[in-house]
Design a protein around this motif. Structure first.
Motif, PDB file in Angstrom:
ATOM      1  N   UNK A 314       0.841  -1.195   0.000  1.00 40.21           N
ATOM      2  CA  UNK A 314       0.000   0.000   0.000  1.00 40.21           C
ATOM      3  C   UNK A 314       0.873   1.241   0.000  1.00 40.21           C
ATOM      4  N   UNK A 315       0.640   2.120  -0.964  1.00 35.28           N
ATOM      5  CA  UNK A 315       1.388   3.369  -0.991  1.00 35.28           C
ATOM      6  C   UNK A 315       1.180   4.159   0.290  1.00 35.28           C
ATOM      7  N   UNK A 316      -0.038   4.167   0.780  1.00 40.43           N
ATOM      8  CA  UNK A 316      -0.346   4.910   1.998  1.00 40.43           C
ATOM      9  C   UNK A 316       0.437   4.396   3.194  1.00 40.43           C
ATOM     10  N   UNK A 317       0.553   3.082   3.313  1.00 35.28           N
ATOM     11  CA  UNK A 317       1.315   2.496   4.414  1.00 35.28           C
ATOM     12  C   UNK A 317       2.799   2.811   4.269  1.00 35.28           C
ATOM     13  N   UNK A 318       3.277   2.850   3.017  1.00 32.75           N
ATOM     14  CA  UNK A 318       4.678   3.194   2.776  1.00 32.75           C
ATOM     15  C   UNK A 318       5.012   4.589   3.280  1.00 32.75           C
ATOM     16  N   UNK A 320       3.458   6.229   5.734  1.00 32.85           N
ATOM     17  CA  UNK A 320       3.451   6.197   7.204  1.00 32.85           C
ATOM     18  C   UNK A 320       4.757   5.589   7.722  1.00 32.85           C
ATOM     19  N   UNK A 354       9.951   4.141  -0.148  1.00 31.18           N
ATOM     20  CA  UNK A 354       9.281   2.848  -0.081  1.00 31.18           C
ATOM     21  C   UNK A 354       8.860   2.289  -1.437  1.00 31.18           C
ATOM     22  N   UNK A 358       1.713  -2.874  -4.635  1.00 37.27           N
ATOM     23  CA  UNK A 358       0.337  -2.938  -5.129  1.00 37.27           C
ATOM     24  C   UNK A 358       0.212  -2.932  -6.640  1.00 37.27           C
ATOM     25  N   UNK A 390       5.219  -4.690   4.845  1.00 36.72           N
ATOM     26  CA  UNK A 390       3.779  -4.600   5.128  1.00 36.72           C
ATOM     27  C   UNK A 390       3.068  -5.511   4.144  1.00 36.72           C
ATOM     28  N   UNK A 392      -0.508  -7.878   3.080  1.00 36.95           N
ATOM     29  CA  UNK A 392      -1.898  -8.290   3.251  1.00 36.95           C
ATOM     30  C   UNK A 392      -1.942  -9.801   3.446  1.00 36.95           C
ATOM     31  N   UNK A 420       4.530  -6.252   9.340  1.00 35.19           N
ATOM     32  CA  UNK A 420       3.184  -5.913   9.811  1.00 35.19           C
ATOM     33  C   UNK A 420       2.174  -6.452   8.818  1.00 35.19           C
ATOM     34  N   UNK A 422      -1.777  -6.817   7.553  1.00 31.97           N
ATOM     35  CA  UNK A 422      -3.143  -6.311   7.664  1.00 31.97           C
ATOM     36  C   UNK A 422      -4.051  -7.254   6.893  1.00 31.97           C
ATOM     37  N   UNK A 423      -5.320  -7.176   7.176  1.00 29.93           N
ATOM     38  CA  UNK A 423      -6.282  -8.046   6.507  1.00 29.93           C
ATOM     39  C   UNK A 423      -7.619  -7.940   7.192  1.00 29.93           C
ATOM     40  N   UNK A 448       3.404   1.153  13.063  1.00 27.06           N
ATOM     41  CA  UNK A 448       4.361   2.097  13.626  1.00 27.06           C
ATOM     42  C   UNK A 448       5.382   1.379  14.502  1.00 27.06           C
TER      43      UNK A 448
END
Lengths: 468, 468
Positions: A314-318, A320, A354, A358, A390, A392, A420, A422-423, A448
């Protein structure tokens, strides 16, 4: 244990024999519950229940007093009304019992008469060689031999043996209150020092510095008995292994709250902060960091630098991860030209750090292989010291594929990494996380902390390289 | 939707009819998967698949082009190769389709030709009345009517309807990536704005300010298209309901990472921070805060002040809560004399704030009643505006007792409270947490966020009282 330098607390963690003072009422008595815990976790030493009102419990002989026990005794665990405790400890000291855990509360923690009672315990330790953990504690847990002094039900019976010693000034972080089986923290020893009438953080630091089973120490502290001795002991430990300190009572109100339940008054937080920094220990600031950051030290090698690679679905997670990396003292790695060439051949979208897996994954028929290849290429780069990943987990990326990928990766790459997941299903996240940790890859319940852990690792690695 | 002030995005969230452009290959095609999701979540409007290579899918007629559909269409969802998208959107605009979600990626997010393609989409929106979310988005989810534009499997089928609108600039926080059923976040609407070629954060703020189902808005933002309009819209929303903003790309490296995946460059974080503060929005700093802090607004009334009571099973946890309370702008409540008298009658150990229930509970035969009584007395105190409660769940404190206690409490007390459970089994913690949230009491997976949430609530309550 005569040296009093606290470097040897073996009788608390590895007693050959233990005497239990407390109620033996079936199910309800704390003495009964403790003996049951000791048996359930497979302690192989001798257990002697002491209680004048019983003759047998759980198939064992009960002694009316400790003097009736003919054999020598290493440890006493005392769970009786506070007024009875000093006499019991005196009796134990006379018999030559080496150490005592006093679970009973209402000593200095209650003030008044309690404080006087506690002073009597201090007097006994000055006039004899017995050492005391407590009062107002649940004592110890040793994952290696299954020994514990905790008289409360755990609700599980498996603890992963590992390299983390968790020490605290409160019982809430001991195994009877925490999901040690569900989360599989890799534990060596755990200890709640309680009111610290004798054994305190300094003794523990000295002991754990020499404990071969402990790779990293996480310590929760509300106050320190003797600042200078604490700093010396912390420095000695840090010279051998990392030390993480969670020091609440940061605020004035927090320090007052601490004083009211521990009987000790904390000093200005800035003094603690500076002192902790000077010893080379790493300060953590939440329960979650206390539990989770040590995992990176337990499972991973030290890093050769602070340059992190961030690989994500995820670009967004990258983004963060990038923020937290910078805030944790890490540098965002610049990949070598060779790496960039290899990545560009896989996809033009893989140029940066990052890396957002995706888009390229959505364009290939074999996303699991592409993902494994990208991670390998990046971890092979000489400009990369560590990585956070990160991923999924779920319908579109089954646990078995992920675990196999990391099993292969672990054979080739030895750089530190954290993961980390997620799912959409918590049980899947927990399951894949435990399987990865079974391979030695630490996982985190939040992104984090997965990054902060690598920051802590890099900081300690640098210190170890400078002084080593 | 001609007004362009973005106050009405109804066609995205409540379309009466939707046309789907995308692969209808069974199981693998994203068009197929989207239609399946739409049907599974109980959307009751019309669905028109468009694909020249199919005549039927999931028992529905497939249309070769959108023009063949005789009825009017509110929304188009487009999941086709990027080069085909502008023509599809033009066709939709000509047919009078009111809105389009473009899921396809490789537009401005990929740079180069992609950026040109995106510009063509912008041109279409300027010359027609069609509105676009995306490209490079999974679009929307509306818990109220079960409508979604997400073409990926969820792995679950229940979402708790509630008051939180979660909006983001990344797909990772949408339902196909998050445990919405397991964690039961009370959701109104969710939206990923993607590349923001048309609809952006300002439109969402305007729309959600007027959305009766939304009590609180949580917004993840990496950049803002138009600072002045954003601040105006945020202020208008904050005048009606709380707004929480998670703004990563705080660091320079983070901003660069953001630019590379969104195609937009973020500015200095201090400017954002000041702007967010000036609008009355509350900034959150981690994924966990983004997810969990809104729960207090969804479930609890506003508070009448910032004086917190802290009630815990652990002295150590009480100290941590005190620190975080002070750091979150809360004041530690001083109980009235009447309250102190009542507490003293129950136990001499109950004099302070934080209250450590541990010692008194261990001295009574009926700990569950004592606990309930203490919580009631404290919440009744006029000097207490809110409370955070730390409770053990497990063998010694069964879920049913805890849930009954809160059910009774909720009937008498309307002050805001948050709860953090600890214990040895994750499934018990999740179970009791979900049951409490069923009663309207928000629970937290970590203690610190449980306290920070009350800090955010007090801050917004003060603002609302000042301006209201």
């Amino acid at each position: 244990m005569k040296s009093r330098d606290g470097s040897d607390l073996w009788a608390f963690f590895e007693p050959r024999s233990v005497v239990v003072f407390g109620s033996l009422k079936e199910m309800l008595g704390l003495g009964y519950a403790l003996i049951k815990n000791i048996l359930d976790f497979g302690f192989s030493g001798k257990v002697y229940p002491v209680n004048p009102s019983h003759s047998e419990v759980l198939g064992m002989k009960v002694y009316p007093t400790v003097n009736e026990i003919a054999a020598p005794v290493d440890l006493a665990v005392v769970i009786t009304p506070p007024s009875t405790v000093p006499a019991i400890i005196e009796e134990c000291a006379r018999k030559g019992v080496k150490a005592a855990v006093i679970v009973s509360e209402n000593f200095a923690d209650a003030g008044g008469d309690g404080a006087e009672l506690q002073q009597r315990l201090v007097d006994i330790t000055t006039h004899s060689s017995i050492r005391i953990i407590g009062p107002n504690t649940v004592g110890v847990f040793n994952a290696a031999n299954g020994f514990t002094t905790i008289p409360y039900p755990f609700g599980y019976d498996k603890v992963r043996k590992g390299g983390i010693a968790y020490c605290s000034q409160t019982g809430i972080v001991l195994p009877q209150c925490q999901p040690l089986e569900d989360r599989a923290y890799p534990v060596s020893k755990m200890c709640d020092v309680g009111n610290k009438c004798d054994v305190n953080e300094v003794d523990l630091l000295n002991y754990l510095a020499n404990d071969p089973e402990t790779k990293v120490v996480a310590m929760h502290l509300e106050d320190v008995k003797d600042g200078r001795r604490f700093m010396d002991a912390a420095r000695r430990l840090v010279a051998r292994k990392p030390l993480l300190i969670f020091k609440p009572a940061r605020s004035e109100a927090g320090a007052r709250a601490s004083a009211s339940h521990t009987g000790s008054l904390a000093v200005n937080d800035r003094i603690y902060d500076t002192a902790i920094r000077q010893t080379g220990a790493i300060r953590v600031n939440t329960w979650q960091e206390y539990w989770d950051i040590p995992k990176v030290f337990a499972y991973q090698p030290l890093s050769t630098g602070n340059r992190i690679a961030i690989i994500s679905h995820s670009g967004g997670a990258g983004v963060v991860a990038t923020d937290v990396a910078v805030e944790s003292g890490l540098a965002i790695a610049r990949y070598s030209d060779a790496t960039l060439d290899k990545l560009a051949k896989l996809s033009p979208r893989l140029a940066g750090n990052p890396i957002d897996l995706g888009p390229p994954l959505s364009l290939t028929d074999d996303p699991m292989s592409l993902q494994a290849e990208v991670i390998s290429i990046v971890l092979d780069d000489v400009n990369v010291d560590c990585a956070t990943i990160v991923l999924y987990v779920g319908t579109m990326a089954p646990t078995s594929y992920i675990v196999e990928m990391f099993a292969r990766l672990k054979k080739r790459v030895s750089k530190p990494l954290t993961v980390w997941f997620y799912g959409t299903r918590l049980y899947l996240i927990e399951d894949v996380s435990r399987q990865l940790e079974g391979l030695g890859v630490p996982t985190y319940t939040d992104q984090e902390t997965a990054v902060k852990a690598l920051g802590a690792l890099a900081r300690y690695s640098l210190l170890a390289a400078d002084t080593g």
